[in-house]
Design a protein around this motif. Structure first.
Motif, PDB file in Angstrom:
ATOM      1  N   ARG A  29     133.365 -24.835 -45.269  1.00 23.91           N
ATOM      2  CA  ARG A  29     133.914 -26.187 -44.929  1.00 23.91           C
ATOM      3  C   ARG A  29     132.873 -27.114 -44.666  1.00 23.91           C
ATOM      4  N   GLU A  30     131.723 -26.704 -44.009  1.00 27.11           N
ATOM      5  CA  GLU A  30     130.803 -27.527 -43.209  1.00 27.11           C
ATOM      6  C   GLU A  30     129.690 -27.970 -44.464  1.00 27.11           C
ATOM      7  N   LEU A  31     129.579 -26.707 -45.271  1.00 27.88           N
ATOM      8  CA  LEU A  31     128.774 -27.367 -46.439  1.00 27.88           C
ATOM      9  C   LEU A  31     129.306 -28.224 -47.378  1.00 27.88           C
ATOM     10  N   ASP A  32     130.623 -28.151 -47.626  1.00 27.76           N
ATOM     11  CA  ASP A  32     131.295 -29.173 -48.301  1.00 27.76           C
ATOM     12  C   ASP A  32     131.198 -30.780 -47.546  1.00 27.76           C
ATOM     13  N   MET A  33     131.247 -30.659 -46.376  1.00 25.63           N
ATOM     14  CA  MET A  33     130.923 -31.789 -45.546  1.00 25.63           C
ATOM     15  C   MET A  33     129.623 -32.519 -45.801  1.00 25.63           C
ATOM     16  N   ILE A  34     128.828 -31.497 -46.178  1.00 23.17           N
ATOM     17  CA  ILE A  34     127.307 -32.075 -46.158  1.00 23.17           C
ATOM     18  C   ILE A  34     127.218 -32.430 -47.514  1.00 23.17           C
ATOM     19  N   ALA A  35     127.602 -31.317 -48.676  1.00 24.93           N
ATOM     20  CA  ALA A  35     127.134 -31.679 -49.943  1.00 24.93           C
ATOM     21  C   ALA A  35     127.892 -32.932 -50.566  1.00 24.93           C
ATOM     22  N   ASP A  89     143.126 -27.906 -53.281  1.00 25.06           N
ATOM     23  CA  ASP A  89     143.539 -26.758 -52.240  1.00 25.06           C
ATOM     24  C   ASP A  89     142.297 -26.488 -51.208  1.00 25.06           C
ATOM     25  N   SER A  90     142.353 -25.736 -50.623  1.00 25.50           N
ATOM     26  CA  SER A  90     141.442 -25.429 -49.523  1.00 25.50           C
ATOM     27  C   SER A  90     140.179 -24.798 -49.804  1.00 25.50           C
ATOM     28  N   ALA A  91     140.031 -24.299 -50.950  1.00 20.64           N
ATOM     29  CA  ALA A  91     138.905 -23.067 -51.550  1.00 20.64           C
ATOM     30  C   ALA A  91     137.529 -23.880 -51.626  1.00 20.64           C
ATOM     31  N   PHE A  92     137.143 -23.938 -50.019  1.00 18.55           N
ATOM     32  CA  PHE A  92     135.881 -24.859 -49.959  1.00 18.55           C
ATOM     33  C   PHE A  92     134.727 -24.327 -50.733  1.00 18.55           C
ATOM     34  N   THR A  93     134.027 -25.216 -51.432  1.00 18.26           N
ATOM     35  CA  THR A  93     132.735 -25.158 -52.269  1.00 18.26           C
ATOM     36  C   THR A  93     133.513 -24.614 -53.707  1.00 18.26           C
ATOM     37  N   LYS A  94     134.583 -24.239 -53.913  1.00 21.32           N
ATOM     38  CA  LYS A  94     135.055 -24.141 -55.204  1.00 21.32           C
ATOM     39  C   LYS A  94     136.530 -24.703 -55.507  1.00 21.32           C
ATOM     40  N   ALA A  95     136.841 -25.685 -54.818  1.00 24.52           N
ATOM     41  CA  ALA A  95     138.418 -26.131 -54.631  1.00 24.52           C
ATOM     42  C   ALA A  95     138.697 -26.577 -55.894  1.00 24.52           C
ATOM     43  N   ARG A  96     140.226 -26.574 -56.248  1.00 25.90           N
ATOM     44  CA  ARG A  96     140.674 -27.104 -57.497  1.00 25.90           C
ATOM     45  C   ARG A  96     141.602 -28.239 -57.163  1.00 25.90           C
ATOM     46  N   ILE A  97     141.505 -29.228 -57.765  1.00 23.53           N
ATOM     47  CA  ILE A  97     142.195 -30.145 -57.880  1.00 23.53           C
ATOM     48  C   ILE A  97     143.835 -30.027 -58.143  1.00 23.53           C
ATOM     49  N   SER A  98     144.567 -30.609 -57.223  1.00 23.89           N
ATOM     50  CA  SER A  98     146.160 -30.322 -57.459  1.00 23.89           C
ATOM     51  C   SER A  98     146.987 -31.503 -57.672  1.00 23.89           C
ATOM     52  N   GLU A  99     146.442 -32.561 -57.218  1.00 24.76           N
ATOM     53  CA  GLU A  99     146.911 -33.866 -57.572  1.00 24.76           C
ATOM     54  C   GLU A  99     146.079 -35.018 -57.133  1.00 24.76           C
ATOM     55  N   GLN A 114     134.475 -34.263 -55.408  1.00 23.58           N
ATOM     56  CA  GLN A 114     134.960 -33.929 -54.145  1.00 23.58           C
ATOM     57  C   GLN A 114     136.472 -34.241 -54.103  1.00 23.58           C
ATOM     58  N   GLY A 115     137.281 -33.763 -53.155  1.00 23.66           N
ATOM     59  CA  GLY A 115     138.589 -34.166 -52.907  1.00 23.66           C
ATOM     60  C   GLY A 115     138.792 -33.845 -51.707  1.00 23.66           C
ATOM     61  N   VAL A 116     140.175 -33.888 -51.169  1.00 27.80           N
ATOM     62  CA  VAL A 116     140.526 -33.684 -49.531  1.00 27.80           C
ATOM     63  C   VAL A 116     141.787 -32.607 -49.687  1.00 27.80           C
ATOM     64  N   ASP A 117     141.629 -31.634 -48.936  1.00 27.13           N
ATOM     65  CA  ASP A 117     142.733 -30.770 -48.938  1.00 27.13           C
ATOM     66  C   ASP A 117     143.940 -31.331 -48.024  1.00 27.13           C
ATOM     67  N   SER A 118     145.162 -30.556 -48.127  1.00 27.18           N
ATOM     68  CA  SER A 118     146.126 -30.830 -47.361  1.00 27.18           C
ATOM     69  C   SER A 118     146.038 -31.166 -45.679  1.00 27.18           C
ATOM     70  N   THR A 172     134.741 -29.662 -51.802  1.00 22.66           N
ATOM     71  CA  THR A 172     134.068 -29.861 -53.238  1.00 22.66           C
ATOM     72  C   THR A 172     134.390 -28.786 -54.430  1.00 22.66           C
ATOM     73  N   LEU A 173     134.105 -29.298 -55.569  1.00 25.08           N
ATOM     74  CA  LEU A 173     134.804 -28.676 -56.771  1.00 25.08           C
ATOM     75  C   LEU A 173     134.061 -27.780 -57.290  1.00 25.08           C
ATOM     76  N   GLY A 174     133.014 -27.381 -56.864  1.00 24.92           N
ATOM     77  CA  GLY A 174     131.912 -26.398 -57.521  1.00 24.92           C
ATOM     78  C   GLY A 174     130.850 -26.832 -58.280  1.00 24.92           C
ATOM     79  N   ARG A 175     129.438 -26.440 -58.352  1.00 28.61           N
ATOM     80  CA  ARG A 175     128.597 -27.243 -59.020  1.00 28.61           C
ATOM     81  C   ARG A 175     128.950 -27.576 -60.475  1.00 28.61           C
ATOM     82  N   GLY A 176     128.472 -28.895 -60.683  1.00 30.59           N
ATOM     83  CA  GLY A 176     128.895 -29.700 -61.847  1.00 30.59           C
ATOM     84  C   GLY A 176     130.252 -30.275 -61.780  1.00 30.59           C
ATOM     85  N   GLY A 177     130.704 -30.213 -60.769  1.00 29.28           N
ATOM     86  CA  GLY A 177     132.246 -30.546 -60.471  1.00 29.28           C
ATOM     87  C   GLY A 177     132.640 -32.006 -60.924  1.00 29.28           C
TER      88      GLY A 177
END
Ligand code: ADP
Ligand code: ASP
Ligand code: MG
Length: 419
Positions: free
Chosen positions: A64-70, A105-115, A137-141, A147-152
Protein backbone atom coordinates in the motif's frame (compact mmCIF):
# COMPACT_ATOMS: atom_id res chain seq x y z
CA UNK A 1 -15.71 15.93 -33.90
CA UNK A 2 -14.34 12.84 -32.20
CA UNK A 3 -13.51 11.99 -28.61
CA UNK A 4 -9.90 10.83 -28.59
CA UNK A 5 -7.68 9.45 -25.80
CA UNK A 6 -3.92 9.92 -26.11
CA UNK A 7 -1.53 7.97 -23.89
CA UNK A 8 2.12 9.03 -23.62
CA UNK A 9 4.70 6.67 -22.10
CA UNK A 10 7.68 7.54 -19.90
CA UNK A 11 10.13 8.39 -22.69
CA UNK A 12 7.49 10.51 -24.42
CA UNK A 13 7.23 12.74 -21.31
CA UNK A 14 10.84 12.16 -20.21
CA UNK A 15 11.87 15.83 -20.12
CA UNK A 16 10.27 19.24 -20.02
CA UNK A 17 11.11 19.60 -23.72
CA UNK A 18 9.26 16.36 -24.54
CA UNK A 19 6.28 17.45 -22.42
CA UNK A 20 6.13 20.69 -24.42
CA UNK A 21 6.14 18.61 -27.60
CA UNK A 22 3.27 16.50 -26.27
CA UNK A 23 1.35 19.71 -25.55
CA UNK A 24 1.99 20.87 -29.14
CA UNK A 25 0.72 17.57 -30.51
CA UNK A 26 -2.37 17.57 -28.29
CA UNK A 27 -3.04 21.21 -29.20
CA UNK A 28 -2.94 20.25 -32.89
CA UNK A 29 -5.63 17.58 -32.34
CA UNK A 30 -7.75 19.93 -30.26
CA UNK A 31 -7.51 22.68 -32.87
CA UNK A 32 -8.79 20.19 -35.44
CA UNK A 33 -12.02 20.11 -33.41
CA UNK A 34 -11.55 16.91 -31.36
CA UNK A 35 -12.19 16.39 -27.65
CA UNK A 36 -8.97 15.26 -26.02
CA UNK A 37 -8.22 13.22 -22.89
CA UNK A 38 -4.50 12.72 -22.29
CA UNK A 39 -3.06 9.99 -20.06
CA UNK A 40 0.67 10.31 -19.36
CA UNK A 41 3.02 7.94 -17.53
CA UNK A 42 5.63 9.10 -15.07
CA UNK A 43 8.75 10.65 -16.64
CA UNK A 44 11.09 7.84 -17.75
CA UNK A 45 13.05 6.26 -14.90
CA UNK A 46 10.90 7.99 -12.29
CA UNK A 47 8.82 4.98 -11.19
CA UNK A 48 12.01 2.92 -10.76
CA UNK A 49 13.61 5.74 -8.79
CA UNK A 50 10.61 6.01 -6.47
CA UNK A 51 10.41 2.26 -5.88
CA UNK A 52 14.15 2.12 -5.12
CA UNK A 53 13.78 4.85 -2.48
CA UNK A 54 11.33 2.63 -0.63
CA UNK A 55 13.44 -0.50 -1.08
CA UNK A 56 16.50 1.33 0.26
CA UNK A 57 14.65 1.59 3.55
CA UNK A 58 13.20 -1.94 3.66
CA UNK A 59 13.63 -4.90 1.30
CA UNK A 60 9.92 -5.78 1.30
CA UNK A 61 8.00 -2.54 1.71
CA UNK A 62 4.30 -2.61 2.41
CA UNK A 63 2.53 -2.67 -1.00
CA UNK A 64 0.00 0.00 0.00
CA UNK A 65 2.80 2.40 0.87
CA UNK A 66 4.67 1.47 -2.31
CA UNK A 67 1.61 2.53 -4.30
CA UNK A 68 1.40 5.76 -2.35
CA UNK A 69 4.97 6.50 -3.47
CA UNK A 70 4.94 5.10 -7.03
CA UNK A 71 1.72 6.91 -7.95
CA UNK A 72 3.36 10.33 -7.44
CA UNK A 73 5.38 10.00 -10.65
CA UNK A 74 2.25 10.28 -12.80
CA UNK A 75 0.95 13.12 -10.65
CA UNK A 76 3.96 15.24 -11.58
CA UNK A 77 3.47 14.44 -15.28
CA UNK A 78 -0.21 15.47 -15.39
CA UNK A 79 0.50 18.77 -13.65
CA UNK A 80 3.39 19.59 -15.98
CA UNK A 81 1.40 18.62 -19.05
CA UNK A 82 -1.59 20.75 -17.99
CA UNK A 83 0.75 23.72 -17.52
CA UNK A 84 2.34 23.06 -20.93
CA UNK A 85 -1.15 23.07 -22.46
CA UNK A 86 -1.96 26.35 -20.70
CA UNK A 87 1.25 27.73 -22.24
CA UNK A 88 -0.12 26.68 -25.65
CA UNK A 89 -3.19 28.78 -24.89
CA UNK A 90 -5.58 25.93 -24.03
CA UNK A 91 -7.82 25.29 -21.10
CA UNK A 92 -6.64 22.08 -19.49
CA UNK A 93 -7.23 20.42 -16.15
CA UNK A 94 -5.32 17.55 -14.53
CA UNK A 95 -6.73 14.81 -12.33
CA UNK A 96 -5.23 12.04 -10.23
CA UNK A 97 -6.98 8.66 -10.50
CA UNK A 98 -9.00 9.16 -7.28
CA UNK A 99 -10.36 12.49 -8.53
CA UNK A 100 -12.01 10.98 -11.61
CA UNK A 101 -12.54 8.47 -9.92
CA UNK A 102 -10.94 5.38 -11.43
CA UNK A 103 -12.05 2.66 -9.04
CA UNK A 104 -9.91 -0.44 -8.49
CA UNK A 105 -9.73 -3.45 -6.24
CA UNK A 106 -7.26 -3.44 -3.33
CA UNK A 107 -4.54 -5.65 -4.84
CA UNK A 108 -1.87 -3.01 -4.25
CA UNK A 109 0.90 -2.90 -6.90
CA UNK A 110 -1.22 -5.01 -9.27
CA UNK A 111 -4.72 -3.62 -8.89
CA UNK A 112 -7.47 -4.09 -11.45
CA UNK A 113 -9.81 -1.36 -12.59
CA UNK A 114 -13.40 -2.15 -11.61
CA UNK A 115 -15.24 1.01 -12.68
CA UNK A 116 -14.62 4.50 -14.05
CA UNK A 117 -17.04 7.35 -13.54
CA UNK A 118 -16.61 9.49 -16.63
CA UNK A 119 -19.14 12.21 -15.77
CA UNK A 120 -16.67 14.80 -14.44
CA UNK A 121 -14.37 14.33 -17.43
CA UNK A 122 -17.23 14.52 -19.94
CA UNK A 123 -18.42 17.77 -18.37
CA UNK A 124 -14.93 19.29 -18.70
CA UNK A 125 -14.73 18.14 -22.31
CA UNK A 126 -18.08 19.73 -23.06
CA UNK A 127 -16.71 22.97 -21.63
CA UNK A 128 -13.87 22.80 -24.15
CA UNK A 129 -11.11 21.70 -21.76
CA UNK A 130 -8.39 19.18 -22.44
CA UNK A 131 -8.47 16.67 -19.58
CA UNK A 132 -5.19 15.18 -18.38
CA UNK A 133 -5.50 12.06 -16.19
CA UNK A 134 -2.75 10.14 -14.40
CA UNK A 135 -1.99 6.73 -15.85
CA UNK A 136 -1.15 3.69 -13.70
CA UNK A 137 -3.34 4.49 -10.68
CA UNK A 138 -6.80 4.38 -9.21
CA UNK A 139 -8.48 4.26 -5.84
CA UNK A 140 -9.96 1.30 -3.95
CA UNK A 141 -13.30 1.23 -2.13
CA UNK A 142 -11.61 2.41 1.09
CA UNK A 143 -10.04 5.45 -0.59
CA UNK A 144 -6.51 3.98 -0.79
CA UNK A 145 -4.44 4.74 -3.91
CA UNK A 146 -3.67 1.55 -5.85
CA UNK A 147 -1.41 1.12 -8.89
CA UNK A 148 -2.10 -1.16 -11.84
CA UNK A 149 1.23 -2.99 -12.23
CA UNK A 150 4.25 -1.93 -14.28
CA UNK A 151 3.29 -0.53 -17.65
CA UNK A 152 -0.20 0.12 -16.29
CA UNK A 153 -0.73 3.50 -17.96
CA UNK A 154 -1.64 1.67 -21.18
CA UNK A 155 -4.48 0.04 -19.26
CA UNK A 156 -5.58 3.34 -17.74
CA UNK A 157 -5.80 4.89 -21.19
CA UNK A 158 -7.75 2.10 -22.85
CA UNK A 159 -10.07 1.73 -19.84
CA UNK A 160 -10.74 5.49 -19.85
CA UNK A 161 -11.40 5.32 -23.61
CA UNK A 162 -13.87 2.48 -22.98
CA UNK A 163 -15.63 4.32 -20.14
CA UNK A 164 -15.95 7.53 -22.16
CA UNK A 165 -16.93 5.62 -25.32
CA UNK A 166 -14.05 7.36 -27.10
CA UNK A 167 -13.73 7.00 -30.85
CA UNK A 168 -10.08 5.96 -30.67
CA UNK A 169 -7.23 5.45 -28.23
CA UNK A 170 -3.76 6.44 -29.46
CA UNK A 171 -0.87 4.90 -27.52
CA UNK A 172 2.17 7.11 -28.19
CA UNK A 173 5.48 5.50 -27.34
CA UNK A 174 9.18 5.46 -28.21
CA UNK A 175 8.81 3.11 -31.20
CA UNK A 176 6.59 3.76 -34.20
CA UNK A 177 4.28 0.78 -33.76
CA UNK A 178 4.11 -2.91 -32.98
CA UNK A 179 6.94 -4.85 -34.59
CA UNK A 180 7.46 -8.49 -35.48
CA UNK A 181 9.63 -8.60 -32.36
CA UNK A 182 11.31 -6.07 -30.07
CA UNK A 183 13.12 -3.79 -32.55
CA UNK A 184 15.77 -3.15 -29.88
CA UNK A 185 16.76 -6.81 -30.02
CA UNK A 186 16.37 -7.62 -33.71
CA UNK A 187 17.40 -4.83 -36.06
CA UNK A 188 15.53 -6.44 -38.95
CA UNK A 189 12.23 -6.44 -37.05
CA UNK A 190 9.44 -5.05 -39.19
CA UNK A 191 6.58 -2.79 -38.18
CA UNK A 192 3.11 -4.27 -38.64
CA UNK A 193 0.44 -1.95 -40.09
CA UNK A 194 -2.19 -4.04 -38.35
CA UNK A 195 -2.19 -6.76 -35.76
CA UNK A 196 -5.22 -8.77 -34.73
CA UNK A 197 -6.50 -8.32 -31.20
CA UNK A 198 -5.85 -12.01 -30.49
CA UNK A 199 -2.23 -11.79 -31.65
CA UNK A 200 -1.67 -8.62 -29.66
CA UNK A 201 -3.14 -10.30 -26.60
CA UNK A 202 -0.75 -13.24 -26.96
CA UNK A 203 2.24 -11.02 -27.69
CA UNK A 204 1.51 -8.82 -24.67
CA UNK A 205 0.94 -11.80 -22.40
CA UNK A 206 4.16 -13.41 -23.64
CA UNK A 207 6.35 -10.44 -22.83
CA UNK A 208 6.09 -7.80 -25.59
CA UNK A 209 5.90 -4.85 -23.26
CA UNK A 210 4.81 -2.41 -25.97
CA UNK A 211 1.28 -2.81 -24.52
CA UNK A 212 0.39 -4.01 -21.03
CA UNK A 213 -1.76 -7.12 -21.37
CA UNK A 214 -4.70 -5.73 -19.45
CA UNK A 215 -4.94 -2.80 -21.86
CA UNK A 216 -5.36 -5.30 -24.70
CA UNK A 217 -7.99 -7.17 -22.69
CA UNK A 218 -9.92 -3.91 -22.21
CA UNK A 219 -9.57 -3.07 -25.89
CA UNK A 220 -11.03 -6.48 -26.76
CA UNK A 221 -13.84 -6.44 -24.23
CA UNK A 222 -15.07 -2.94 -25.06
CA UNK A 223 -13.95 -2.90 -28.72
CA UNK A 224 -11.78 0.17 -28.24
CA UNK A 225 -10.10 1.17 -31.47
CA UNK A 226 -6.46 1.23 -30.39
CA UNK A 227 -3.41 2.39 -32.33
CA UNK A 228 0.25 2.29 -31.27
CA UNK A 229 2.43 5.05 -32.73
CA UNK A 230 5.50 7.19 -32.11
CA UNK A 231 5.62 10.32 -29.97
CA UNK A 232 9.09 11.11 -31.24
CA UNK A 233 7.97 12.42 -34.64
CA UNK A 234 7.41 16.10 -35.46
CA UNK A 235 4.45 17.07 -33.24
CA UNK A 236 3.17 19.36 -35.97
CA UNK A 237 3.16 16.72 -38.71
CA UNK A 238 -0.15 16.66 -40.64
CA UNK A 239 -2.94 15.13 -38.57
CA UNK A 240 -4.14 13.05 -41.55
CA UNK A 241 -0.73 11.37 -41.75
CA UNK A 242 -0.38 10.87 -38.01
CA UNK A 243 -3.84 9.33 -37.51
CA UNK A 244 -3.06 6.47 -39.91
CA UNK A 245 0.54 5.88 -38.82
CA UNK A 246 1.78 3.17 -36.47
CA UNK A 247 -0.05 -0.10 -35.87
CA UNK A 248 -3.80 -0.58 -35.55
CA UNK A 249 -5.09 -3.38 -33.34
CA UNK A 250 -7.94 -4.91 -35.36
CA UNK A 251 -10.76 -7.11 -34.20
CA UNK A 252 -11.31 -8.98 -37.42
CA UNK A 253 -9.04 -10.46 -39.99
CA UNK A 254 -9.78 -8.74 -43.27
CA UNK A 255 -8.43 -9.23 -46.74
CA UNK A 256 -6.07 -6.30 -46.28
CA UNK A 257 -4.27 -8.11 -43.48
CA UNK A 258 -0.91 -9.48 -44.42
CA UNK A 259 -1.14 -13.20 -44.99
CA UNK A 260 1.51 -14.05 -42.44
CA UNK A 261 1.52 -17.39 -40.65
CA UNK A 262 3.63 -16.05 -37.83
CA UNK A 263 3.21 -12.40 -36.97
CA UNK A 264 5.69 -12.04 -34.17
CA UNK A 265 8.20 -13.39 -31.71
CA UNK A 266 7.74 -12.44 -28.07
CA UNK A 267 10.04 -13.09 -25.16
CA UNK A 268 9.95 -12.75 -21.42
CA UNK A 269 13.30 -12.74 -19.67
CA UNK A 270 12.47 -12.61 -15.99
CA UNK A 271 11.01 -16.07 -15.54
CA UNK A 272 11.93 -18.72 -12.96
CA UNK A 273 11.39 -22.47 -13.07
CA UNK A 274 10.46 -24.59 -10.07
CA UNK A 275 10.39 -28.39 -10.05
CA UNK A 276 8.78 -30.44 -7.32
CA UNK A 277 10.35 -33.88 -7.61
CA UNK A 278 9.17 -37.28 -6.44
CA UNK A 279 5.54 -36.36 -5.86
CA UNK A 280 3.13 -39.25 -5.05
CA UNK A 281 0.89 -39.49 -8.15
CA UNK A 282 -2.59 -39.32 -6.67
CA UNK A 283 -5.67 -37.14 -7.09
CA UNK A 284 -5.37 -33.67 -5.60
CA UNK A 285 -1.58 -33.24 -5.63
CA UNK A 286 -1.57 -30.55 -8.31
CA UNK A 287 -3.95 -28.54 -6.18
CA UNK A 288 -1.92 -29.18 -3.02
CA UNK A 289 1.24 -27.94 -4.73
CA UNK A 290 -0.13 -24.98 -6.68
CA UNK A 291 -2.97 -23.93 -4.37
CA UNK A 292 -0.77 -22.30 -1.69
CA UNK A 293 1.32 -20.56 -4.37
CA UNK A 294 -1.77 -19.13 -6.06
CA UNK A 295 -3.21 -18.16 -2.66
CA UNK A 296 -0.11 -16.00 -2.15
CA UNK A 297 -1.16 -14.06 -5.30
CA UNK A 298 1.76 -15.51 -7.30
CA UNK A 299 0.96 -16.01 -11.00
CA UNK A 300 1.82 -19.47 -12.27
CA UNK A 301 2.56 -19.79 -15.95
CA UNK A 302 3.77 -22.94 -17.74
CA UNK A 303 3.00 -26.24 -15.99
CA UNK A 304 4.18 -29.77 -16.78
CA UNK A 305 3.47 -32.99 -14.94
CA UNK A 306 5.58 -35.93 -16.02
CA UNK A 307 4.46 -39.51 -16.62
CA UNK A 308 4.58 -41.26 -13.26
CA UNK A 309 7.17 -43.95 -12.54
CA UNK A 310 6.60 -46.31 -9.59
CA UNK A 311 3.71 -44.12 -8.40
CA UNK A 312 5.84 -40.97 -8.30
CA UNK A 313 5.90 -38.03 -10.66
CA UNK A 314 7.68 -34.69 -11.13
CA UNK A 315 5.82 -31.44 -11.32
CA UNK A 316 7.41 -28.39 -12.97
CA UNK A 317 6.07 -24.86 -13.37
CA UNK A 318 7.21 -21.29 -13.91
CA UNK A 319 6.63 -18.08 -11.99
CA UNK A 320 7.87 -14.51 -12.45
CA UNK A 321 11.43 -14.12 -11.17
CA UNK A 322 10.30 -11.54 -8.61
CA UNK A 323 8.13 -14.22 -6.99
CA UNK A 324 10.73 -17.01 -7.15
CA UNK A 325 12.04 -16.91 -3.57
CA UNK A 326 8.58 -16.50 -2.07
CA UNK A 327 7.26 -19.43 -4.14
CA UNK A 328 10.21 -21.64 -3.06
CA UNK A 329 9.65 -20.73 0.56
CA UNK A 330 5.95 -21.60 0.34
CA UNK A 331 6.73 -24.93 -1.34
CA UNK A 332 9.44 -25.83 1.12
CA UNK A 333 6.95 -25.21 3.91
CA UNK A 334 4.08 -27.14 2.39
CA UNK A 335 4.99 -29.79 -0.12
CA UNK A 336 7.73 -31.66 1.66
CA UNK A 337 5.52 -32.38 4.64
CA UNK A 338 1.97 -32.42 3.42
CA UNK A 339 2.44 -33.57 -0.17
CA UNK A 340 5.40 -35.83 0.69
CA UNK A 341 7.45 -34.72 -2.30
CA UNK A 342 11.12 -35.67 -2.23
CA UNK A 343 12.68 -32.35 -3.15
CA UNK A 344 12.08 -28.90 -4.61
CA UNK A 345 14.55 -27.60 -7.23
CA UNK A 346 14.63 -24.26 -8.98
CA UNK A 347 16.31 -22.17 -11.66
CA UNK A 348 15.70 -18.42 -11.50
CA UNK A 349 17.48 -17.69 -14.78
CA UNK A 350 15.22 -18.88 -17.54
CA UNK A 351 13.28 -17.05 -20.21
CA UNK A 352 10.31 -17.82 -22.38
CA UNK A 353 10.42 -17.33 -26.13
CA UNK A 354 7.20 -17.61 -28.15
CA UNK A 355 6.13 -17.53 -31.77
CA UNK A 356 2.67 -16.04 -32.31
CA UNK A 357 0.34 -15.97 -35.29
CA UNK A 358 -3.31 -16.57 -36.13
CA UNK A 359 -2.14 -18.25 -39.35
CA UNK A 360 -0.78 -21.10 -37.22
CA UNK A 361 -4.31 -22.52 -37.03
CA UNK A 362 -4.19 -23.58 -40.64
CA UNK A 363 -0.50 -24.38 -41.02
CA UNK A 364 1.38 -27.41 -39.81
CA UNK A 365 5.10 -27.52 -39.27
CA UNK A 366 5.48 -24.37 -37.18
CA UNK A 367 6.55 -26.32 -34.11
CA UNK A 368 9.07 -28.38 -36.06
CA UNK A 369 10.59 -25.27 -37.67
CA UNK A 370 10.85 -23.71 -34.23
CA UNK A 371 12.45 -26.74 -32.59
CA UNK A 372 14.84 -27.35 -35.51
CA UNK A 373 15.98 -23.72 -35.42
CA UNK A 374 16.69 -23.86 -31.70
CA UNK A 375 18.49 -27.17 -32.00
CA UNK A 376 20.70 -25.81 -34.81
CA UNK A 377 21.72 -23.03 -32.41
CA UNK A 378 22.44 -25.61 -29.68
CA UNK A 379 19.70 -24.23 -27.42
CA UNK A 380 18.10 -26.72 -25.07
CA UNK A 381 14.32 -26.53 -24.62
CA UNK A 382 13.32 -26.98 -20.98
CA UNK A 383 9.55 -26.70 -21.29
CA UNK A 384 7.01 -26.25 -24.09
CA UNK A 385 3.49 -24.88 -24.06
CA UNK A 386 1.12 -24.26 -26.93
CA UNK A 387 -2.21 -22.66 -27.72
CA UNK A 388 -4.08 -22.38 -30.99
CA UNK A 389 -2.03 -19.36 -32.05
CA UNK A 390 1.26 -19.63 -30.16
CA UNK A 391 4.11 -21.96 -29.23
CA UNK A 392 6.28 -21.06 -26.24
CA UNK A 393 9.52 -22.63 -25.08
CA UNK A 394 11.42 -22.13 -21.88
CA UNK A 395 15.19 -21.79 -22.32
CA UNK A 396 18.30 -20.72 -20.44
CA UNK A 397 18.11 -16.94 -20.15
CA UNK A 398 21.53 -16.41 -21.67
CA UNK A 399 20.30 -17.66 -25.05
CA UNK A 400 17.26 -15.35 -25.26
CA UNK A 401 18.54 -12.93 -27.88
CA UNK A 402 20.16 -15.69 -29.94
CA UNK A 403 16.87 -17.62 -29.97
CA UNK A 404 14.78 -14.56 -30.87
CA UNK A 405 17.09 -13.58 -33.73
CA UNK A 406 17.32 -17.13 -35.09
CA UNK A 407 13.54 -17.60 -35.00
CA UNK A 408 12.90 -14.20 -36.56
CA UNK A 409 15.12 -15.26 -39.45
CA UNK A 410 13.78 -18.81 -39.71
CA UNK A 411 10.19 -17.55 -40.02
CA UNK A 412 11.32 -14.87 -42.50
CA UNK A 413 9.71 -12.13 -40.46
CA UNK A 414 11.94 -9.50 -41.99
CA UNK A 415 10.14 -10.08 -45.32
CA UNK A 416 6.66 -8.72 -46.05
CA UNK A 417 4.65 -11.95 -45.68
CA UNK A 418 6.16 -14.89 -43.83
CA UNK A 419 6.42 -18.48 -45.13
P1 ADP B 1 6.19 3.36 -22.86
O1 ADP B 1 7.06 3.97 -21.83
O2 ADP B 1 5.87 4.29 -24.00
O3 ADP B 1 4.98 2.71 -22.30
P2 ADP B 1 7.48 0.78 -23.09
O4 ADP B 1 8.93 0.78 -22.82
O5 ADP B 1 6.57 0.29 -22.04
O6 ADP B 1 7.07 2.25 -23.57
O7 ADP B 1 7.13 -0.05 -24.43
C1 ADP B 1 7.80 0.28 -25.63
C2 ADP B 1 8.96 -0.68 -25.82
O8 ADP B 1 8.45 -1.98 -26.05
C3 ADP B 1 9.81 -0.40 -27.04
O9 ADP B 1 10.82 0.55 -26.77
C4 ADP B 1 10.37 -1.77 -27.39
O10 ADP B 1 11.70 -1.94 -26.95
C5 ADP B 1 9.50 -2.74 -26.59
N1 ADP B 1 8.92 -3.82 -27.42
C6 ADP B 1 8.92 -5.13 -27.07
N2 ADP B 1 8.35 -5.88 -28.02
C7 ADP B 1 7.96 -5.02 -28.99
C8 ADP B 1 7.28 -5.20 -30.24
N3 ADP B 1 6.90 -6.41 -30.68
N4 ADP B 1 7.04 -4.09 -30.99
C9 ADP B 1 7.40 -2.86 -30.57
N5 ADP B 1 8.04 -2.65 -29.39
C10 ADP B 1 8.32 -3.70 -28.60
N1 ASP C 1 5.05 4.59 -14.63
C1 ASP C 1 4.58 3.23 -14.58
C2 ASP C 1 5.72 2.26 -14.85
O1 ASP C 1 6.86 2.69 -15.03
C3 ASP C 1 3.41 2.98 -15.49
C4 ASP C 1 3.70 3.09 -16.97
O2 ASP C 1 4.74 3.63 -17.37
O3 ASP C 1 2.86 2.65 -17.76
O4 ASP C 1 5.52 1.08 -14.84
MG1 MG D 1 4.73 0.87 -21.33
Amino acid sequence: MALIVHKYGGTSVGSVERIKNVAKRVAKWHRAGHKLVVVPSAMSGETNRLLCLAKDIKADPDPRELDMIASTGEQVSVGLLAIALHAEGFEAVSYAGWQVPIKTDSAFTKARISEIDGSRVLKDLDEGKVVVITGFQGVDSEGHIATLGRGGSDTSAVAIAAALKADECFIYTDVDGVYTTDPRVVEEARRLDRVTFEEMLEMASLGSKVLQIRSVEFAGKYKVKTRVLSSLTDPLMPLETEMYSGTLVTFEEDENMEKAVISGIAFQRDEARIAVMGVPDKPGVAYQILGPVADANIDIDMIIQNQSVNGKTDFTFTVGRGDYHRALEILNNTVKGHVQAETVLGDPKVSKVSVVGVGMRSHVGIASTMFRTLSEEGINIQMISTSEIKISVLIDEKYTELAVRALHKAFELDCAASM
